[in-house]
Scaffold this motif. Structure first.
Motif, PDB file in Angstrom:
ATOM      1  N   LYS A 214       0.838  -1.204   0.000  1.00 50.43           N
ATOM      2  CA  LYS A 214       0.000   0.000   0.000  1.00 50.43           C
ATOM      3  C   LYS A 214       0.870   1.250   0.000  1.00 50.43           C
ATOM      4  CE  LYS A 214      -4.067  -1.944   2.322  1.00 50.43           C
ATOM      5  NZ  LYS A 214      -4.971  -1.852   3.501  1.00 50.43           N
ATOM      6  N   LEU A 215       1.989   1.181   0.715  1.00 53.31           N
ATOM      7  CA  LEU A 215       2.893   2.326   0.766  1.00 53.31           C
ATOM      8  C   LEU A 215       3.414   2.658  -0.628  1.00 53.31           C
ATOM      9  CD1 LEU A 215       4.250   4.287   2.812  1.00 53.31           C
ATOM     10  CD2 LEU A 215       6.142   2.665   2.946  1.00 53.31           C
ATOM     11  N   LYS A 216       3.690   1.622  -1.412  1.00 54.86           N
ATOM     12  CA  LYS A 216       4.221   1.824  -2.758  1.00 54.86           C
ATOM     13  C   LYS A 216       3.211   2.474  -3.700  1.00 54.86           C
ATOM     14  CE  LYS A 216       7.344  -2.180  -2.579  1.00 54.86           C
ATOM     15  NZ  LYS A 216       7.597  -3.551  -3.110  1.00 54.86           N
ATOM     16  N   THR A 217       1.929   2.331  -3.384  1.00 53.82           N
ATOM     17  CA  THR A 217       0.906   2.884  -4.278  1.00 53.82           C
ATOM     18  C   THR A 217       0.635   4.370  -4.021  1.00 53.82           C
ATOM     19  OG1 THR A 217      -0.935   2.306  -2.802  1.00 53.82           O
ATOM     20  CG2 THR A 217      -0.216   0.622  -4.366  1.00 53.82           C
ATOM     21  N   LEU A 218       1.209   4.939  -2.955  1.00 46.32           N
ATOM     22  CA  LEU A 218       1.001   6.356  -2.693  1.00 46.32           C
ATOM     23  C   LEU A 218       1.636   7.208  -3.779  1.00 46.32           C
ATOM     24  CD1 LEU A 218       1.646   6.619   1.167  1.00 46.32           C
ATOM     25  CD2 LEU A 218      -0.546   6.466  -0.023  1.00 46.32           C
ATOM     26  N   SER A 219       1.053   8.344  -4.025  1.00 47.09           N
ATOM     27  CA  SER A 219       1.588   9.250  -5.037  1.00 47.09           C
ATOM     28  C   SER A 219       2.921   9.828  -4.586  1.00 47.09           C
ATOM     29  CB  SER A 219       0.609  10.392  -5.292  1.00 47.09           C
ATOM     30  OG  SER A 219       0.501  11.220  -4.142  1.00 47.09           O
ATOM     31  N   ALA A 220       3.673  10.312  -5.550  1.00 44.85           N
ATOM     32  CA  ALA A 220       4.970  10.934  -5.239  1.00 44.85           C
ATOM     33  C   ALA A 220       4.769  12.143  -4.330  1.00 44.85           C
ATOM     34  CB  ALA A 220       5.672  11.347  -6.523  1.00 44.85           C
ATOM     35  N   GLU A 221       3.679  12.864  -4.547  1.00 44.00           N
ATOM     36  CA  GLU A 221       3.413  14.041  -3.727  1.00 44.00           C
ATOM     37  C   GLU A 221       3.137  13.639  -2.275  1.00 44.00           C
ATOM     38  OE1 GLU A 221       2.840  14.900  -7.897  1.00 44.00           O
ATOM     39  OE2 GLU A 221       1.948  13.375  -6.588  1.00 44.00           O
ATOM     40  N   LYS A 222       2.361  12.572  -2.085  1.00 41.60           N
ATOM     41  CA  LYS A 222       2.048  12.127  -0.732  1.00 41.60           C
ATOM     42  C   LYS A 222       3.287  11.564  -0.037  1.00 41.60           C
ATOM     43  CE  LYS A 222      -1.165  12.336   1.104  1.00 41.60           C
ATOM     44  NZ  LYS A 222      -1.640  13.332   2.104  1.00 41.60           N
ATOM     45  N   LEU A 223       4.110  10.838  -0.774  1.00 43.95           N
ATOM     46  CA  LEU A 223       5.350  10.316  -0.195  1.00 43.95           C
ATOM     47  C   LEU A 223       6.282  11.455   0.225  1.00 43.95           C
ATOM     48  CD1 LEU A 223       6.087   7.284  -2.528  1.00 43.95           C
ATOM     49  CD2 LEU A 223       5.560   7.195  -0.080  1.00 43.95           C
ATOM     50  N   ALA A 224       6.327  12.487  -0.603  1.00 42.54           N
ATOM     51  CA  ALA A 224       7.159  13.650  -0.259  1.00 42.54           C
ATOM     52  C   ALA A 224       6.630  14.340   0.987  1.00 42.54           C
ATOM     53  CB  ALA A 224       7.199  14.624  -1.433  1.00 42.54           C
ATOM     54  N   GLU A 225       5.309  14.394   1.111  1.00 44.68           N
ATOM     55  CA  GLU A 225       4.700  14.994   2.296  1.00 44.68           C
ATOM     56  C   GLU A 225       5.049  14.187   3.546  1.00 44.68           C
ATOM     57  OE1 GLU A 225       0.195  15.532   4.082  1.00 44.68           O
ATOM     58  OE2 GLU A 225       0.496  15.720   1.902  1.00 44.68           O
ATOM     59  N   LEU A 226       4.963  12.864   3.442  1.00 47.67           N
ATOM     60  CA  LEU A 226       5.311  11.992   4.577  1.00 47.67           C
ATOM     61  C   LEU A 226       6.792  12.116   4.918  1.00 47.67           C
ATOM     62  CD1 LEU A 226       3.322   8.739   3.708  1.00 47.67           C
ATOM     63  CD2 LEU A 226       2.716  10.512   5.363  1.00 47.67           C
ATOM     64  N   ARG A 227       7.607  12.276   3.895  1.00 52.82           N
ATOM     65  CA  ARG A 227       9.051  12.463   4.128  1.00 52.82           C
ATOM     66  C   ARG A 227       9.307  13.765   4.865  1.00 52.82           C
ATOM     67  NH1 ARG A 227      11.602  14.114  -1.093  1.00 52.82           N
ATOM     68  NH2 ARG A 227      10.675  16.075  -0.348  1.00 52.82           N
ATOM     69  N   ASP A 228       8.655  14.816   4.429  1.00 56.15           N
ATOM     70  CA  ASP A 228       8.935  16.138   4.985  1.00 56.15           C
ATOM     71  C   ASP A 228       8.404  16.297   6.402  1.00 56.15           C
ATOM     72  OD1 ASP A 228      10.140  16.761   2.603  1.00 56.15           O
ATOM     73  OD2 ASP A 228       8.438  17.886   1.790  1.00 56.15           O
ATOM     74  N   ASN A 229       7.298  15.617   6.744  1.00 57.80           N
ATOM     75  CA  ASN A 229       6.776  15.748   8.104  1.00 57.80           C
ATOM     76  C   ASN A 229       7.335  14.694   9.054  1.00 57.80           C
ATOM     77  OD1 ASN A 229       5.306  13.350   7.709  1.00 57.80           O
ATOM     78  ND2 ASN A 229       3.388  14.414   7.258  1.00 57.80           N
ATOM     79  N   GLY A 230       8.252  13.865   8.566  1.00 52.05           N
ATOM     80  CA  GLY A 230       8.929  12.893   9.411  1.00 52.05           C
ATOM     81  C   GLY A 230       8.238  11.546   9.522  1.00 52.05           C
ATOM     82  N   ALA A 231       7.021  11.449   9.003  1.00 46.88           N
ATOM     83  CA  ALA A 231       6.263  10.200   9.157  1.00 46.88           C
ATOM     84  C   ALA A 231       6.897   9.047   8.392  1.00 46.88           C
ATOM     85  CB  ALA A 231       4.822  10.406   8.696  1.00 46.88           C
ATOM     86  N   LEU A 232       7.501   9.341   7.238  1.00 41.29           N
ATOM     87  CA  LEU A 232       8.052   8.262   6.416  1.00 41.29           C
ATOM     88  C   LEU A 232       9.207   7.565   7.139  1.00 41.29           C
ATOM     89  CD1 LEU A 232       7.684   6.874   3.702  1.00 41.29           C
ATOM     90  CD2 LEU A 232       9.348   8.461   2.722  1.00 41.29           C
ATOM     91  N   GLY A 233      10.033   8.342   7.808  1.00 38.74           N
ATOM     92  CA  GLY A 233      11.130   7.744   8.566  1.00 38.74           C
ATOM     93  C   GLY A 233      10.623   6.847   9.684  1.00 38.74           C
ATOM     94  N   GLN A 234       9.536   7.271  10.355  1.00 33.47           N
ATOM     95  CA  GLN A 234       8.962   6.454  11.421  1.00 33.47           C
ATOM     96  C   GLN A 234       8.343   5.176  10.851  1.00 33.47           C
ATOM     97  OE1 GLN A 234       9.951   7.451  14.076  1.00 33.47           O
ATOM     98  NE2 GLN A 234       9.981   9.676  14.146  1.00 33.47           N
ATOM     99  N   ILE A 235       7.741   5.276   9.683  1.00 35.36           N
ATOM    100  CA  ILE A 235       7.173   4.089   9.034  1.00 35.36           C
ATOM    101  C   ILE A 235       8.268   3.083   8.718  1.00 35.36           C
ATOM    102  CG2 ILE A 235       6.101   3.257   6.900  1.00 35.36           C
ATOM    103  CD1 ILE A 235       4.421   5.845   6.907  1.00 35.36           C
ATOM    104  N   TYR A 236       9.373   3.565   8.161  1.00 36.09           N
ATOM    105  CA  TYR A 236      10.473   2.655   7.832  1.00 36.09           C
ATOM    106  C   TYR A 236      11.071   2.034   9.091  1.00 36.09           C
ATOM    107  CZ  TYR A 236      10.486   4.134   2.942  1.00 36.09           C
ATOM    108  OH  TYR A 236      10.149   4.379   1.630  1.00 36.09           O
TER     109      TYR A 236
END
Length: 266
Positions: A214-236
């Motif tokens: 499901k994470l892979k299906t997110l748009s590039a814009e949404k992934l960038a948003e998760l990266r910028d707010n720190g959520a993506l690092g916590q997910i990983y």
């Protein structure tokens, strides 16, 4: 693995908060003569819990020690410290935490905790009166001249910070829910016989985790948003932590050997 602990970890003044058997609102009138004695191994209260609640900013350091999973309807993040209820593989019955393991903030704030005073719409600092290291005339007093001691003020600051992290964690879980990133997963162990041949797989736990698909299906814009707010690092960090199930299995077998429950190789 059920969500009983996730439910109990919410708690309030009625004594149903995980680890706290007799929480009382802290006051000079009730606790003015009490103090805290230093203890070399203070974590015996954790030894019978196989999961401990986590805040999202702890995912990265905790991932080096435990699987970090989500439990219950509210999908509370927890560190998995054992494979069966009542057994913690990282804390001895004497209260010694493994030196190489991360100690969650939920554990470190004990014996203090905030409780909701819904009538006054405020948080009240409470203390677990049943904590064995809180005694009359303890070395570190709770009150000095009727006012909270430095020890209590530090505890208040810690609990305030914990409350902010708890709210941040709720927002993080809501974000994952809103993005429909959760899936139900199973932790499975496959035993092997003396010849190394695999046996029947055994399910260890059901839990919620972030779906990599499901994470892979997110748009590039949404992934960038998760990266910028720190959520993506916590997910990983959460996803990496799931590799820790194998460590738990190895630790469980080692403890069983030490206790004489099994012999030889698993």
């Amino acid at each position: 693995m059920t969500d009983t602990t996730a439910a109990n970890a919410q708690g309030s003044l009625d004594g149903n908060v995980l680890f706290y058997s007799k929480p009382e609102p802290l006051s000079a009138e009730m606790h003015g003569a009490l103090g805290v004695n230093p203890v070399d191994k203070p974590y015996a209260f954790v030894s019978s819990s196989h999961v401990v609640p986590m805040t999202v900013t702890e995912f990265a350091p905790a991932s080096l020690s435990y699987p970090v999973v989500f439990l219950g309807e509210n999908k509370m993040p927890v560190a998995v410290m054992g494979l069966r209820s009542g057994e913690n593989l990282f804390v001895s019955a004497a209260g010694e935490f493994r030196a190489d393991a991360y100690i969650p903030a939920y554990v470190r704030r004990y014996p203090f905790v905030f409780a909701n005073d819904q009538a006054q719409q405020r948080l009240i600092l409470c203390i677990d009166r049943a904590a064995p290291f809180i005694t009359e005339g303890g070395q570190a007093p709770l009150f000095v001249d009727g006012k909270p001691s430095d020890y209590v003020n530090q505890a208040m600051d810690f609990c305030n910070n914990f409350e902010q992290e708890r709210l941040r964690t709720e927002s993080f879980v809501k974000l994952l829910n809103d993005l429909d990133l959760f899936e139900v997963k199973e932790a499975v162990f496959t035993p092997r016989d003396a010849n190394g041949q695999p046996g029947q797989p055994q399910k260890l736990a059901d839990y919620f985790a972030v779906s990599e698909e499901k994470l892979k299906t997110l748009s590039a814009e949404k992934l960038a948003e998760l990266r910028d707010n720190g959520a993506l690092g916590q997910i990983y960090a959460h996803l990496v932590s799931l590799l820790g199930w194998d460590r738990l299995v190895a630790m469980a077998f080692e403890r069983a050997r030490q206790n004489g429950e099994i012999a030889g190789n698993a």
